[in-house]
Motif scaffolding. Structure first.
Motif, mmCIF file in Angstrom:
data_model
loop_
_atom_site.group_PDB
_atom_site.id
_atom_site.type_symbol
_atom_site.label_atom_id
_atom_site.label_comp_id
_atom_site.label_asym_id
_atom_site.label_seq_id
_atom_site.Cartn_x
_atom_site.Cartn_y
_atom_site.Cartn_z
ATOM 1 N N ASP A 340 0.871 -1.176 0.000
ATOM 2 C CA ASP A 340 0.000 0.000 0.000
ATOM 3 C C ASP A 340 0.910 1.229 0.000
ATOM 4 O OD1 ASP A 340 -1.523 2.198 0.734
ATOM 5 O OD2 ASP A 340 -2.668 1.145 2.257
ATOM 6 N N PHE A 341 0.864 1.966 -1.095
ATOM 7 C CA PHE A 341 1.814 3.054 -1.335
ATOM 8 C C PHE A 341 1.910 4.045 -0.169
ATOM 9 C CE2 PHE A 341 3.018 6.806 -4.164
ATOM 10 C CZ PHE A 341 4.342 6.430 -4.214
ATOM 11 N N TRP A 342 0.775 4.497 0.345
ATOM 12 C CA TRP A 342 0.825 5.446 1.461
ATOM 13 C C TRP A 342 0.655 4.734 2.799
ATOM 14 C CZ3 TRP A 342 -2.840 9.450 -1.270
ATOM 15 C CH2 TRP A 342 -2.067 10.211 -2.173
ATOM 16 N N GLY A 343 -0.222 3.711 2.801
ATOM 17 C CA GLY A 343 -0.519 3.027 4.067
ATOM 18 C C GLY A 343 0.696 2.340 4.665
ATOM 19 N N GLY A 350 8.119 6.675 6.669
ATOM 20 C CA GLY A 350 7.674 7.926 6.055
ATOM 21 C C GLY A 350 7.915 7.973 4.559
ATOM 22 N N CYS A 351 7.806 9.162 4.012
ATOM 23 C CA CYS A 351 7.970 9.369 2.565
ATOM 24 C C CYS A 351 9.363 8.903 2.115
ATOM 25 C CB CYS A 351 7.781 10.858 2.269
ATOM 26 S SG CYS A 351 8.203 11.326 0.595
ATOM 27 N N ILE A 352 9.401 8.273 0.942
ATOM 28 C CA ILE A 352 10.669 7.695 0.483
ATOM 29 C C ILE A 352 11.347 8.560 -0.588
ATOM 30 C CG2 ILE A 352 10.047 5.317 1.046
ATOM 31 C CD1 ILE A 352 9.198 4.924 -1.864
ATOM 32 N N ALA A 353 10.768 9.738 -0.864
ATOM 33 C CA ALA A 353 11.236 10.549 -1.997
ATOM 34 C C ALA A 353 12.575 11.245 -1.750
ATOM 35 C CB ALA A 353 10.172 11.593 -2.322
ATOM 36 N N GLY A 354 13.052 11.917 -2.786
ATOM 37 C CA GLY A 354 14.253 12.760 -2.673
ATOM 38 C C GLY A 354 15.534 11.964 -2.560
ATOM 39 N N GLN A 357 14.826 6.812 -0.187
ATOM 40 C CA GLN A 357 14.800 5.402 -0.582
ATOM 41 C C GLN A 357 14.776 5.279 -2.102
ATOM 42 O OE1 GLN A 357 14.794 2.537 1.130
ATOM 43 N NE2 GLN A 357 14.708 3.317 3.215
ATOM 44 N N TYR A 358 14.249 6.305 -2.773
ATOM 45 C CA TYR A 358 14.196 6.207 -4.224
ATOM 46 C C TYR A 358 14.255 7.586 -4.876
ATOM 47 C CZ TYR A 358 9.435 7.620 -5.827
ATOM 48 O OH TYR A 358 8.316 8.309 -6.197
ATOM 49 N N ILE A 359 14.506 7.530 -6.180
ATOM 50 C CA ILE A 359 14.615 8.750 -6.974
ATOM 51 C C ILE A 359 14.018 8.432 -8.350
ATOM 52 C CG2 ILE A 359 16.903 8.235 -7.955
ATOM 53 C CD1 ILE A 359 16.217 11.586 -6.457
ATOM 54 N N PRO A 369 12.302 14.191 -7.398
ATOM 55 C CA PRO A 369 12.327 13.521 -6.088
ATOM 56 C C PRO A 369 11.375 12.343 -5.998
ATOM 57 C CG PRO A 369 11.307 15.715 -5.919
ATOM 58 C CD PRO A 369 11.862 15.603 -7.297
ATOM 59 N N CYS A 370 10.328 12.371 -6.816
ATOM 60 C CA CYS A 370 9.279 11.342 -6.730
ATOM 61 C C CYS A 370 8.591 11.303 -8.089
ATOM 62 C CB CYS A 370 8.303 11.744 -5.624
ATOM 63 S SG CYS A 370 6.667 11.016 -5.719
ATOM 64 N N THR A 371 8.013 10.158 -8.433
ATOM 65 C CA THR A 371 7.313 10.051 -9.723
ATOM 66 C C THR A 371 6.153 11.029 -9.817
ATOM 67 O OG1 THR A 371 6.764 7.932 -8.723
ATOM 68 C CG2 THR A 371 7.161 7.934 -11.094
ATOM 69 N N PHE A 372 5.670 11.502 -8.673
ATOM 70 C CA PHE A 372 4.516 12.391 -8.683
ATOM 71 C C PHE A 372 4.885 13.852 -8.409
ATOM 72 C CE2 PHE A 372 3.013 8.162 -7.439
ATOM 73 C CZ PHE A 372 2.120 7.921 -8.471
ATOM 74 N N VAL A 373 6.163 14.110 -8.237
ATOM 75 C CA VAL A 373 6.608 15.494 -8.033
ATOM 76 C C VAL A 373 7.457 15.867 -9.254
ATOM 77 C CG1 VAL A 373 7.934 17.070 -6.572
ATOM 78 C CG2 VAL A 373 6.600 15.247 -5.516
ATOM 79 N N HIS A 374 6.832 16.582 -10.189
ATOM 80 C CA HIS A 374 7.517 16.854 -11.464
ATOM 81 C C HIS A 374 8.258 18.194 -11.415
ATOM 82 C CE1 HIS A 374 4.611 13.805 -13.465
ATOM 83 N NE2 HIS A 374 5.435 13.277 -12.584
ATOM 84 N N ARG A 410 0.413 9.418 7.270
ATOM 85 C CA ARG A 410 0.156 10.567 6.380
ATOM 86 C C ARG A 410 1.506 11.003 5.811
ATOM 87 N NH1 ARG A 410 -1.290 15.282 8.086
ATOM 88 N NH2 ARG A 410 -0.598 15.156 10.240
ATOM 89 N N PRO A 411 2.104 10.172 4.946
ATOM 90 C CA PRO A 411 3.488 10.439 4.561
ATOM 91 C C PRO A 411 3.675 11.427 3.410
ATOM 92 C CG PRO A 411 2.764 8.397 3.561
ATOM 93 C CD PRO A 411 1.596 8.924 4.349
ATOM 94 N N CYS A 412 2.595 11.734 2.670
ATOM 95 C CA CYS A 412 2.815 12.365 1.369
ATOM 96 C C CYS A 412 2.855 13.897 1.411
ATOM 97 C CB CYS A 412 1.743 11.907 0.387
ATOM 98 S SG CYS A 412 2.074 12.535 -1.257
ATOM 99 N N MET A 413 3.943 14.437 0.885
ATOM 100 C CA MET A 413 4.080 15.905 0.902
ATOM 101 C C MET A 413 3.222 16.575 -0.186
ATOM 102 S SD MET A 413 7.940 16.291 -0.515
ATOM 103 C CE MET A 413 8.531 15.205 -1.796
ATOM 104 N N ILE A 414 2.599 15.788 -1.046
ATOM 105 C CA ILE A 414 1.730 16.376 -2.066
ATOM 106 C C ILE A 414 0.322 16.599 -1.498
ATOM 107 C CG2 ILE A 414 0.735 16.106 -4.378
ATOM 108 C CD1 ILE A 414 3.068 14.089 -4.906
ATOM 109 N N VAL A 415 -0.239 15.554 -0.896
ATOM 110 C CA VAL A 415 -1.629 15.687 -0.441
ATOM 111 C C VAL A 415 -1.800 15.710 1.076
ATOM 112 C CG1 VAL A 415 -2.657 14.689 -2.522
ATOM 113 C CG2 VAL A 415 -1.997 13.200 -0.641
HETATM 114 S S1 SF4 Z 1 5.894 12.521 -2.119
HETATM 115 FE FE1 SF4 Z 1 4.067 11.323 -1.712
HETATM 116 S S2 SF4 Z 1 3.854 10.066 -3.506
HETATM 117 FE FE2 SF4 Z 1 5.973 10.810 -3.510
HETATM 118 S S3 SF4 Z 1 7.172 9.230 -2.405
HETATM 119 FE FE3 SF4 Z 1 6.550 10.756 -0.891
HETATM 120 S S4 SF4 Z 1 4.667 9.872 -0.057
HETATM 121 FE FE4 SF4 Z 1 5.011 8.867 -1.977
#
Ligand code: SF4
Length: 510
Positions: A340-343, A350-354, A357-359, A369-374, A410-415
């Motif tokens: 579960d991506f957020w769960g 927490g968030c794995i971006a930047g 854990q991943y890029i 930083p994340c596939t959803f942060v362009h 509530r890990p996501c810095m987007i929503v």
């Molecule tokens: S910014 Fe949001 S969507 Fe991107 S890795 Fe972090 S928690 Fe996941």
């Protein structure tokens, strides 16, 4: 709450290695090779327990040791995860089986990547990510609602040589061996499989619409062994085809049958929206995926980016609880790995971006930083991956995690924490990697909706966090029995009772 987070460390960091350690590593690799061969197609619980013990011995990090111990305990207690391994050992083609164990587990987390990570840290002052997500091409033969791929221009795709450079730096300098591949549609690009062949000690988890997988591709995938297709689905036939196109569901089912027959590791990737949530979290849907042969299923929440972002499609707080429960339940009853991506934020701390854990490297080379942060400050056409990761924008994202109150549900810095991403956007002034990419940070109509969403989610998920309502991916001994009663519909696995479940388990469901 606090103890739990401390107990489950997933920090894959190591101490530096001396000559003796390097020799030990060679020996470990030899032992692993022999063990995989020895495991062969004969399923034997004790052999798996022994394998977990070897992993524990060769693990160079606290996270690795914990993970190996958890596996050992799950095998001993006959948790359904044991039957996931049974499927891997008995149903996969030997080449796919061996490459999965070696490239994903050993090279990805236990092998000499630990030494490289440690050396990288000594030199650069931060640990590299464990995963590099590569959008290998923008090109796609589908046009699905909510997809971001159409925002890029296909003529700007990085060359094969450039991708070779990126993968080489990631593997040889940072120790990364896990490359999830997205697009566009990866199979649109012929050179993609050539790269997989070149990097045959790495694993390529490939997100695909499935349409370009032919009998010839299947033969190639069998020969390569290191490519794991993940089929995108949006629900059962009706819901799926509404988003992905008429006939798409049946096409994917057919492709899954082809891969299952050939013994290729594959899975599914589900985008959960407010509309399809009930269906894709149902027992029937989970069982369907497992019965079709999916060994891995990713549950990604819809994120309001791409063409016409719609905040009202993001699963609400109650639905996020529902997704979490469904994923926990499937993980503890079916021989299928579900994420579960957020769960699963608590599992990943927490968030794995930047680069934490991943890029993500997008099709034209921007390092996001994340596939959803362009947003980006660097492009690999003008810098190395290391330089991009060292950028202040990326450092701030990594250093900012975990957030203030520590709620990793509530890990996501987007929503979930929009104020945080807005702050970074203001401070570091990254450029948009396509037109309107920063709309969710600047367009008042969208930001007002995101603010409302995040405060609604906070109200509910903060209570869950305080009440400890989450479970680790591989539960720790003791934790498992307590949490199953809360989260899962099935009986506790205990010796032979391991197979007694509500019919979800493939073992007794047949
Ligand atoms: S910014 Fe949001 S969507 Fe991107 S890795 Fe972090 S928690 Fe996941």
């Amino acid at each position: 709450m606090k103890t739990r987070v401390e107990k489950q460390s997933t920090v894959w960091q190591s101490n530096s290695m001396g000559c003796f350690d390097k020799l030990k590593l060679k020996l470990n690799n030899f032992v692993i090779d022999q063990t995989i061969n020895y495991l062969g197609h004969n399923f034997n619980k004790q052999k798996l327990i022994n394998l977990a013990k070897i992993f524990e011995k060769i693990a160079g990090s606290k996270g690795g040791i914990n993970h190996a111990r958890r596996m050992q305990w799950l095998f001993e207690s006959e948790h359904p995860h044991l039957y996931w391994w049974k499927k891997i050992l008995t149903e996969l083609h030997p080449n796919c089986r061996n490459k999965w164990i070696k490239n994903f587990f050993v090279n990805g987390y236990y092998g000499d990547n630990l030494r490289k990570r440690s050396e990288f840290n000594e030199k650069n002052g931060f640990f590299p990510p464990t995963v590099l997500l590569a959008s290998i091409t923008k090109n796609c033969n589908f046009h699905c609602k909510g997809c971001w791929a159409h925002e890029y221009d296909v003529r700007e795709d990085l060359t094969k040589e450039k991708w070779r450079e990126i993968f080489t730096e990631a593997r040889d300098v940072m120790g990364i061996h896990i490359f999830p591949i997205v697009g566009g549609e990866p199979f649109c690009r012929k050179e993609f499989l050539e790269l997989c062949e070149e990097f045959n000690d790495c694993t390529f988890i490939t997100f695909t619409n499935g349409s370009l997988i032919t009998e010839k591709t299947v033969e190639k995938l069998k020969k390569l062994g290191n490519v794991q297709p993940m089929f995108s689905l949006g629900g059962m036939r009706e819901n799926n085809d509404k988003i992905r196109g008429e006939g798409c569901f049946d096409m994917v089912m057919k492709k899954m049958d082809m891969l299952k027959k050939a013994g290729i590791f594959f899975g599914s990737s589900i985008t959960v929206t407010r509309e399809n949530c009930d269906e894709v979290t149902s027992d029937e849907f989970m069982k369907m995926l497992s019965d079709k042969g999916c060994l891995w299923s990713w549950f990604f929440h819809y994120v309001p980016i791409g063409e016409n972002p719609d905040v009202d499609l993001v699963p609400d707080a109650k639905q996020r609880q529902q997704i979490l429960k469904a994923v926990y339940n499937a993980r503890n009853t079916l021989p299928m790995m579900t994420v579960d991506f957020w769960g699963d934020g608590p599992e990943m701390m927490g968030c794995i971006a930047g680069g934490r854990q991943y890029i993500h490297v997008n099709p034209k080379g921007d390092v996001e930083p994340c596939t959803f942060v362009h947003l980006a400050t660097h492009n690999v056409n003008n810098c190395t991956l290391t330089e991009a990761l060292a950028a202040p924008f990326m450092r701030a994202i990594r250093d900012g995690i975990p957030y203030d109150d520590g709620n990793m549900l509530r890990p996501c810095m987007i929503v979930d924490r929009p104020d945080i991403l807005r702050k970074y956007y203001e401070e570091f002034k990254p450029y948009e990697t396509h037109e309107k990419a920063a709309d969710y940070l600047t367009n008042p109509e969208i930001t007002a909706k995101i603010d409302k969403y995040s405060s609604d989610v906070k109200e509910i998920l903060d209570v869950d966090w305080r009440n400890n309502l989450w479970m680790t991916i591989f539960p720790l001994e003791g934790e498992y029995y307590v949490d199953r009663d809360t989260f899962c519909s099935t009986e506790k696995p205990n010796g032979e009772n391991a197979h007694k479940c509500t019919g979800l388990c493939a073992e007794c469901g047949k």
